[in-house]
Design an enzyme around this catalytic site. Structure first.
Site, PDB file in Angstrom:
ATOM      1  CG  HIS A 143     -12.136  23.228 -37.905  1.00  0.00           C
ATOM      2  ND1 HIS A 143     -13.364  23.055 -37.331  1.00  0.00           N
ATOM      3  CD2 HIS A 143     -12.371  23.738 -39.140  1.00  0.00           C
ATOM      4  CE1 HIS A 143     -14.309  23.422 -38.172  1.00  0.00           C
ATOM      5  NE2 HIS A 143     -13.736  23.849 -39.285  1.00  0.00           N
TER       6      HIS A 143
ATOM      7  CB  CYS B 107     -15.466  27.017 -38.427  1.00  0.00           C
ATOM      8  SG  CYS B 107     -15.515  26.960 -40.217  1.00  0.00           S
ATOM      9  CE1 TYR B 108     -23.698  29.110 -39.728  1.00  0.00           C
ATOM     10  CE2 TYR B 108     -23.900  28.435 -37.427  1.00  0.00           C
ATOM     11  CZ  TYR B 108     -24.464  28.980 -38.581  1.00  0.00           C
ATOM     12  OH  TYR B 108     -25.765  29.388 -38.568  1.00  0.00           O
TER      13      TYR B 108
ATOM     14  N   GLY C 104     -15.772  -6.743 -26.936  1.00  0.00           N
ATOM     15  CA  GLY C 104     -15.048  -5.514 -27.231  1.00  0.00           C
ATOM     16  C   GLY C 104     -14.701  -4.765 -25.944  1.00  0.00           C
TER      17      GLY C 104
ATOM     18  CG  ASP D 139     -16.876   0.398 -26.132  1.00  0.00           C
ATOM     19  OD1 ASP D 139     -15.717   0.763 -25.849  1.00  0.00           O
ATOM     20  OD2 ASP D 139     -17.409   0.582 -27.228  1.00  0.00           O
ATOM     21  CB  SER D 140     -19.716  -4.858 -23.725  1.00  0.00           C
ATOM     22  OG  SER D 140     -18.896  -5.724 -24.456  1.00  0.00           O
TER      23      SER D 140
ATOM     24  CE  LYS E 236     -13.464   1.129 -28.661  1.00  0.00           C
ATOM     25  NZ  LYS E 236     -14.861   0.888 -28.964  1.00  0.00           N
TER      26      LYS E 236
ATOM     27  CD  GLU F 243     -12.563  21.562 -34.187  1.00  0.00           C
ATOM     28  OE1 GLU F 243     -11.834  22.532 -33.911  1.00  0.00           O
ATOM     29  OE2 GLU F 243     -13.531  21.655 -34.966  1.00  0.00           O
TER      30      GLU F 243
ATOM     31  N   GLY G 228     -20.040  24.362 -38.648  1.00  0.00           N
ATOM     32  CA  GLY G 228     -21.244  23.799 -39.252  1.00  0.00           C
ATOM     33  C   GLY G 228     -21.250  24.065 -40.733  1.00  0.00           C
TER      34      GLY G 228
END
Ligand code: XMP
Length: 515
Positions: free
Chosen positions: A171, A83-84, A227, A229-230, A371, A173, A56
């Site tokens: 980090h 981190c934070y 797209g 997702d839909s 996604k 990630e 953060g």
């Protein structure tokens, strides 16, 4: 039904918090992001197998900063502070946090001991990690020991002697931490003893059962954007309830070349339910007259979309009780954390961001997915690669790629340039290597020469990026011959363009879209 093990991520406002969730899901473990203010009772009830405290922007000594109940460390559930999050653990456990001395970028991590967190990682002398912090810890709290360090950080990671509590200053990630996946996997599998059960197949079975239970004998409509997702959401609901699903596709006039025909064709090939196509280009164009500001464009497009969609649902689909939306987890987090610690960079308008007073109950099967998980679900449902592998396309469409005011003429120029660009990328076999590629029409003109004549025409910028999730991105290194073929085709074939530029910016500091 399988009870999935769950990891709770408490969000202290890092731009990377979603990436933490993403990496955990890649290990087939379910995770959710929540505010750090959740009570201990709520956390106990939620039942995490492990807790991650995100990074953060704050300093633990600032006033009014996001913090958490110190009893979190006494729950008996493993905790990893990043981190934070690490600095917060240090503070709770009585150690000093050193303020200042910013460090940003790559560093080499030397691991002192191959404990649980770093198991399997000592085959190299050091590993590359990504740091982005202002404060740090240079003495582990009492009862903790230093697990790793870098040249600039004497304590780059610490671990508690008698409880499963860990902190890392870098980090894991972020993709620039080369073996970050292994560190996260060690936390999940070795330390939290999670089972890797969160798969696309399990998700489909559970969602179908849920949808059937919710919908019963009712009817469902779905806003289709074309797209990923839909399209996948529609296919999933179709699998659950068959032709009681009706899809609506709004042609905003801000689509790419042949987009509408492609959507119709794909739909007809893969679904046997009804598709309603609404042509609303006029409404969208008139809302954009004279508008140059990107946020204003997004807002206006959002409003028109809501009007059009509400109108169609009233007139054409009376009798439907449910509305499916392809909302993804990042959209959910973004709206939940608005006003919270995470900063909103752009207002994302997702086609389908509809008001609450529509007379439908919402079904959002992907509210918890990212996604690429949706792509996996689509493949598992048998959708073809040209649907599941499509590059993302923003809800506001080409309106945010025609920089400045959007006009029919400028849209037409962009559409042609974009089509050539994508055609050449596909011809070179590069489409699937790229997260997203598109052309942008700049609001400037440049001088050129064609034949013996001076020209004063438009400039097109080309953007192509690689990314795992759109959160961070690197520009794609095309070979010069591909770029030169694209450039000469665009300047030769698109009337009104005499210059083509290639965008070599990464995200951050740039974003993927230009507006
Ligand atoms: P940025 O430009 O923020 O984009 O780096 C990250 C990803 O989000 C897409 N994007 C949008 N998608 N509605 C959408 O549905 C939007 O308003 C929107 N704006 C950006 C962008 O294309 C990229 O994939």
């Amino acid at each position: 039904m399988i009870e999935h093990d769950r990891i709770l991520i408490l969000d202290f406002g890092s731009q990377y918090t979603q990436l933490i969730a993403r990496r955990i899901r890649e290990e087939k473990v379910y995770s959710e992001i929540h505010p750090p203010t959740q009570s201990i009772d709520w956390i106990r009830e939620w039942g995490p197998k492990g807790i991650i405290l995100s990074g953060g922007p704050s300093s633990v000594y600032d006033e009014g900063i996001p913090t958490t109940d110190p009893d979190l460390l006494k729950l008996g559930v493993p905790v990893l502070g990043i981190c934070y999050g690490m600095q917060l653990i240090a503070q709770i456990e009585g150690a000093d946090v050193i303020v200042g001395k910013r460090e940003y970028g790559r560093a080499q991590l030397s691991i002192n001991e191959s404990t649980d967190l770093f198991a399997g990682l000592t085959d190299e002398e050091s590993i590359q990690v990504w740091c982005s912090h202002g404060d740090h810890v240079d003495q582990p709290p009492k009862g903790y020991r230093t697990l790793a360090s870098t040249e600039g950080l004497s304590v780059a990671a610490f671990g508690c002697e008698d409880r499963s509590i860990y902190g890392v200053q870098f980090h894991p990630e972020v993709a620039h931490t080369i073996r970050g996946d292994e560190i996260i996997s060690n936390f999940l599998i070795r330390i939290c003893q999670c089972h890797a059960t969160w798969t696309a197949g399990a998700f489909i079975d559970e969602s179908i059962a849920d949808i059937q239970k919710i919908v019963g004998t009712g009817n469902v409509i779905c806003g289709l954007s074309g797209g990923v997702d839909s399209s996948v959401a529609a296919a999933l609901v179709h699998r659950a309830i068959g032709d009681r699903l009706t899809c609506i596709f709004v042609d905003t006039g801000l689509l790419r070349k042949h987009e509408r025909e492609n959507v119709e064709q794909n739909f007809n090939e893969h679904m046997d339910s009804q598709l309603i196509v609404v042509d609303s280009a006029k409404e969208f164009m008139s809302a954009l007259v004279g508008i140059e500001d990107p946020e204003e464009k997004r807002k206006r497009i959002g409003h028109v979309f809501i009007d059009v969609f509400s109108q169609v649902t009233r007139t054409e689909t009376s009798g439907a009780d449910y509305l499916v939306q392809g909302t993804l987890y990042p959209d959910v987090i973004e709206s939940v954390s608005t006003g919270g610690p995470s900063q909103t960079i752009k207002t994302h308008h997702n086609v389908g961001g509809l008001p609450e007073d529509l007379p439908f109950q919402l079904i959002e099967p992907f509210r918890e997915l990212f996604k690429d998980e949706v792509r996996q679900v689509g493949r598992e449902l048998g959708l073809p690669d040209n649907v599941t592998g499509r590059h993302p396309f923003p809800g506001p469409g080409l309106a945010i790629r025609v920089l400045g005011e959007v006009t029919e003429e400028r849209l037409a120029v962009l559409r042609e340039a974009d089509a050539i660009y994508l055609e050449e990328i596909k011809r070179a076999g590069l489409y699937d290597d790229i997260w997203q590629a598109f052309a942008v029409l700049l609001p400037v003109r440049s001088v050129g020469v064609m034949g013996d004549n001076r020209t004063y025409e438009n400039v097109v910028a080309l953007r192509a990026v690689t990314s795992r999730d759109g959160m961070t991105a690197d520009w794609y290194p095309f070979s010069p011959d591909v770029l030169s073929r694209i450039s000469s085709r665009i300047s030769n074939e698109v009337v009104g363009v005499n210059r083509v530029c290639y965008d070599v910016s990464s995200k951050p500091p740039s974003t993927i879209e230009w507006e």
